[in-house]
Design a protein around this motif. Structure first.
Motif, mmCIF file in Angstrom:
data_model
loop_
_atom_site.group_PDB
_atom_site.id
_atom_site.type_symbol
_atom_site.label_atom_id
_atom_site.label_comp_id
_atom_site.label_asym_id
_atom_site.label_seq_id
_atom_site.Cartn_x
_atom_site.Cartn_y
_atom_site.Cartn_z
ATOM 1 N N VAL A 107 0.948 -1.437 0.274
ATOM 2 C CA VAL A 107 -0.088 0.122 -0.044
ATOM 3 C C VAL A 107 0.763 1.324 0.081
ATOM 4 N N GLN A 108 1.831 1.356 0.728
ATOM 5 C CA GLN A 108 2.550 2.375 0.928
ATOM 6 C C GLN A 108 3.497 2.839 -0.164
ATOM 7 N N LYS A 109 3.832 1.754 -0.975
ATOM 8 C CA LYS A 109 4.672 2.118 -2.345
ATOM 9 C C LYS A 109 3.784 2.863 -3.178
ATOM 10 N N LEU A 110 2.460 2.848 -3.047
ATOM 11 C CA LEU A 110 1.701 3.581 -3.928
ATOM 12 C C LEU A 110 1.394 5.069 -3.475
ATOM 13 N N LEU A 111 1.922 5.546 -2.369
ATOM 14 C CA LEU A 111 1.966 6.839 -1.781
ATOM 15 C C LEU A 111 3.445 7.660 -2.012
ATOM 16 N N PRO A 112 3.117 9.005 -2.122
ATOM 17 C CA PRO A 112 4.390 9.747 -2.082
ATOM 18 C C PRO A 112 5.318 9.302 -0.631
ATOM 19 N N ARG A 113 6.666 9.524 -0.708
ATOM 20 C CA ARG A 113 7.534 9.015 0.383
ATOM 21 C C ARG A 113 7.085 9.779 1.728
ATOM 22 N N GLN A 114 6.603 11.039 1.611
ATOM 23 C CA GLN A 114 6.442 11.643 2.971
ATOM 24 C C GLN A 114 5.142 11.377 3.573
#
Length: 502
Positions: free
Chosen positions: A79-86
């Motif tokens: 899931v988190q790989k789909l979001l901006p790093r911040q």
């Protein structure tokens, strides 16, 4: 969006067994076993039915464009790989006219601390349902308080649903009376600190729970919301509905230290769930589809394009694969390759609504900036064809309206009618809502514009300190100044360097 996230791993040559579950309100893609996926889908339908029953929401028939699509990913890392790093989220929801989507991970039952994956999705889906009324005026505390109220619901084994459990992660804010007071929330205070932002959720839940179970204050929330609908300032609407706000604060403080009641919704008929295993081509393209449905960033385009083209070369007869290829080409603004890929998909499946819409969007993209030299008849023909294929899909209607803006032409009566119906179908799309407000103001329909604009201003994720023209537009509408409100909205668009129709 709650603070939480997901990720997508590259698919190995031996593709995972992806399945699709279809219900009345959801389309779910998951690698769960069919029996587990069926249970997961049934729980979501039970939750939907319970919220609709308690809130009194209508339950009209839906086509695919109006169902919520859920991508159930392997784990939170995906899931988190789909979001901006911040950003650090355990799941997220994107409301849009092209079809609302959610990215979650059912395999990670606990997301750290007291946050649960099912509660996260239920919170976001409650937002989705709350906006089914396209003209519902909502305050920020009511948006998040209601989502928290229903988000912690528990679906029982017999199909019953219990609603009203306290959000354990918010307990400290509630018990220690931190952040905003009830009076602050009702008066429209905007959070400026992390503690105040947290209290919008925590105290919003407490206030929502109290008003739901307190018989002496029955009807006050409705009067408050109706006051906002009439354009009354938050503080005026609050005092008119609730009376002495300091007294309400005292009641809430006492209430927060007690044991909370829960509401039980009796089980209804067993939901219908249809499950199918995806084809080999669909499974192969799924990682690219997930990234595309999330929205491709420029930095992602070269790799995603290369991988998508390679998969399309291996599965040249699979319309689902070709439709994703068309979407990827369109994301890179390669309009004619997008049209070509959509045509190939439609040759295999003439009823593929996604390919129709993508072709229409690609033709619209190619026509932009060409004015009268563009073939607007052809652009609109494909959007009309898509609308006829699915009359309850908001996107072709919205795109048809946009063709007149792009062409520098006055929208026809049919285009405006289509825009308003698109808003009914997809009230959760803020870009679409902005266009409805602009059109209403252009036509001097201030009360209707105000009703559609209220949820935008109340959105807790919009920082009004950075977008002061939105507040100015609200004040102009309340002062019956359509031209001034429209001018303020246009300045807001220019300040954001965004096209109002995008």
């Amino acid at each position: 969006m709650l603070a939480a996230t997901l990720s997508v791993a590259a698919t190995s040559p031996a593709f995972a067994a992806w399945h699709e579950a279809r219900t009345k309100h959801f389309i779910i893609y998951s690698e769960q076993r069919p029996a587990e996926l069926k249970t997961y889908a049934e729980k979501l339908e039970r939750f939907d039915a319970a919220v609709r029953q308690v809130r009194g929401y209508a339950d009209p028939p839906l086509t695919d464009g109006a169902r919520l699509t859920i991508f159930d990913l392997p784990n939170i890392v995906a899931v988190q790989k789909l979001l901006p790093r911040q950003m650090n989220a355990a799941g997220f929801y994107i409301p849009r006219a092209s079809g609302a989507v959610a990215f979650v991970s059912s395999s990670d039952k606990s997301l750290g601390g007291s946050l649960r994956a099912d509660h996260l999705l239920q919170h976001e889906y409650t937002h989705h349902l709350m906006l089914t009324d396209p003209e519902s005026p909502l305050a920020a505390w009511l948006v998040e308080g209601t989502a928290e109220f229903f988000g912690t619901a528990e679906v029982e084994k017999n199909g019953g649903v219990k609603i009203g459990f306290p959000p354990q992660g918010r307990a400290n804010t509630i018990l220690r009376d931190l952040g905003f007071s009830a009076g602050d929330l009702l008066s429209g205070a905007r959070p400026k600190t992390d503690l105040e932002r947290s209290s919008v959720y925590a105290k919003g839940w407490l206030l929502t729970h109290y008003l739901a179970f307190n018989q002496a204050r029955r009807g006050q929330l409705g009067r408050y919301v109706n006051g906002l609908a009439r354009g009354e300032p938050f503080a005026k609407a609050a005092v008119a509905a609730f009376g002495d706000l300091k007294q309400l604060d005292k009641e809430i403080d006492v209430y927060g230290s007690k044991t909370f009641a829960a509401l039980r919704v009796q089980p209804g008929p067993a939901p219908t769930v249809e499950i199918r295993r995806l084809s080999e081509g669909e499974a192969a393209i799924m990682p690219m589809r997930i990234r595309t449905d999330r929205g491709l960033r420029p930095v992602d385009l070269p790799v995603v394009t290369e991988q998508t083209r390679a998969i399309a070369a291996r599965y040249p007869d699979d319309p689902a694969v070709l439709a994703v290829l068309a979407e990827v080409e369109l994301s890179a603004r390669r309009f004619w390759p997008a049209v070509a890929a959509a045509d190939r998909a439609l040759a295999k499946d003439p009823k593929h609504i996604g390919a129709m819409i993508t072709k229409g969007r690609a033709l619209l993209g190619e026509a932009r900036g060409k004015g009268s030299k563009a073939d607007w008849t052809e652009v609109r023909r494909w959007l009309i064809q898509a609308n006829r294929a699915d009359t309850e899909n908001a996107e072709p209607l919205f795109l048809y309206y946009q063709t007149f803006q792009a062409a520098g032409q006055k929208p026809t009566a049919d285009a405006i009618k289509g825009l308003y119906y698109a808003h009914v179908l997809a009230p959760h799309d803020m870009g679409l809502r902005f266009n409805v407000v602009r059109q209403r103001l252009t036509d001097g329909e201030i009360p209707a514009a105000l009703r559609s604009f209220a949820p935008i201003v109340a959105n807790p994720h919009i920082d009004l300190d950075k977008r002061p023209k939105l507040l100015e537009a609200l004040q102009k509408m309340q002062a019956n100044d359509a031209a001034g409100a429209l001018a303020a909205i246009e300045v807001d668009y220019r300040a954001r360097q965004g096209d109002p129709v995008d």
